[in-house]
Design an enzyme around this catalytic site. Structure first.
Site, PDB file in Angstrom:
ATOM      1  N   ASP A  37     -26.181  -3.262  -5.306  1.00 42.28           N
ATOM      2  CA  ASP A  37     -27.090  -3.201  -6.446  1.00 42.28           C
ATOM      3  C   ASP A  37     -28.362  -4.002  -6.171  1.00 42.28           C
ATOM      4  OD1 ASP A  37     -25.432  -1.596  -7.894  1.00 42.28           O
ATOM      5  OD2 ASP A  37     -24.772  -3.127  -9.316  1.00 42.28           O
ATOM      6  N   LYS A  59     -30.207  -0.083  -9.553  1.00 39.06           N
ATOM      7  CA  LYS A  59     -30.972   0.486 -10.647  1.00 39.06           C
ATOM      8  C   LYS A  59     -31.576  -0.652 -11.446  1.00 39.06           C
ATOM      9  CE  LYS A  59     -27.564   4.170 -10.718  1.00 39.06           C
ATOM     10  NZ  LYS A  59     -26.975   3.614  -9.473  1.00 39.06           N
ATOM     11  N   MET A 172     -28.891  -5.724 -21.171  1.00 39.44           N
ATOM     12  CA  MET A 172     -29.965  -4.736 -20.935  1.00 39.44           C
ATOM     13  C   MET A 172     -30.588  -4.256 -22.251  1.00 39.44           C
ATOM     14  SD  MET A 172     -27.809  -2.571 -18.089  1.00 39.44           S
ATOM     15  CE  MET A 172     -26.344  -2.512 -19.160  1.00 39.44           C
TER      16      MET A 172
END
Length: 268
Positions: A37, A59, A172
């Site tokens: 990641d 991402k 997030m």
């Protein structure tokens, strides 16, 4: 190694190598291919063998990144070469880590796999800034929620967020702070409910802002954080101690200097 290779789905924790489990470290040291990641630190990547193939598949919000389909295909392609593939995921694979999507894809292609847990960002933040996620008599549950869904919306149902004794941790979700604040107030949460906003939880660069639900959106906007952000809402977060991380950093720097002085004095 099985004919089709093998995939280890490994939690890297929030970024600092100190948060790796022994199982994660062993998997890294045996990796022949590493799909990692974006938020995995260089210190952790350096633990993999030098000859290991390393590919970033991370991402980062709305930024250009490798699609999940492409990541799935890469895992299978590398495993079918007979390699031990480590899919290194930030935090814990089972907490907003898409791990079940990857396991199902591996099952479909007859690739053996195992999952190794990691420290999730909320746990790292709680330790770093010395606040509880639950607390006897005040916070009897904790709920992890994501602010990054396929359609960009957050469905906050009143019955799941209105309990004043429930700690809420949003991953997030900083871009949806205004919606979160309004939804919680509408559900009956007190405007004075303590909140924490934490950037880069678990890292030495972590930053903490504290306040109350009534000014959550303003605090997020004013902080202008660029790294990954956690939002904590509930009475348990009133215990957050801002100086813990700073004090720890000072202790570590002093310890390093002491070690260097001792080596200079007695090393020869």
């Amino acid at each position: 190694m099985p004919p089709n290779g093998f995939v280890s789905l490994v939690g890297a924790g929030p970024g600092d190598a100190d948060h790796l489990t022994l199982g994660a470290l062993k998997a890294l040291q045996l990796a022949q291919a590493l799909l990692y990641d974006a938020l995995v630190s260089e210190d952790i990547l350096a633990l993999a063998p030098q000859k290991c193939v390393k590919i970033c598949v991370g991402k980062r919000g709305d930024r250009l990144s490798v699609s999940q389909d492409k990541t799935n295909e890469l895992m299978v392609r590398l495993a079918k070469k007979g390699l031990h593939v480590v899919r290194l995921k930030g935090g814990d694979p089972s907490v907003f880590g898409r791990v079940e999507e990857e396991r199902q894809y591996l099952d479909t292609h007859d690739i053996g796999h195992k999952t190794l847990p990691g420290v999730t960002a909320a746990s790292a933040a709680a330790a770093q800034f010395s606040f509880p996620l639950t607390h006897r008599g005040e916070a009897r549950s904790v709920t992890f929620l994501t602010g990054r869904t396929k359609d960009g919306a957050i469905d906050l149902r009143d019955e799941s967020i209105s309990d004043p004794m429930a700690s809420l941790v949003f991953y997030m979700s900083s871009h949806n702070a205004t919606h979160i604040e309004a939804s919680l107030l509408r559900a009956g949460r007190s405007p004075q409910t303590p909140v924490v906003i934490i950037e880069n939880a678990g890292r030495h660069s972590a930053q903490l802002r504290t306040g109350h639900l009534c000014n959550l959106a303003w605090l997020v906007c004013d902080a202008s954080f660029d790294g990954p952000v956690l939002l904590g809402i509930g009475v348990a977060f009133a215990y957050a101690r801002k100086l813990i991380a700073e004090n720890l950093a000072c202790v570590e720097v002093e310890a390093k200097h002491n070690s260097e002085r001792l080596m200079a004095t007695f090393g020869n």
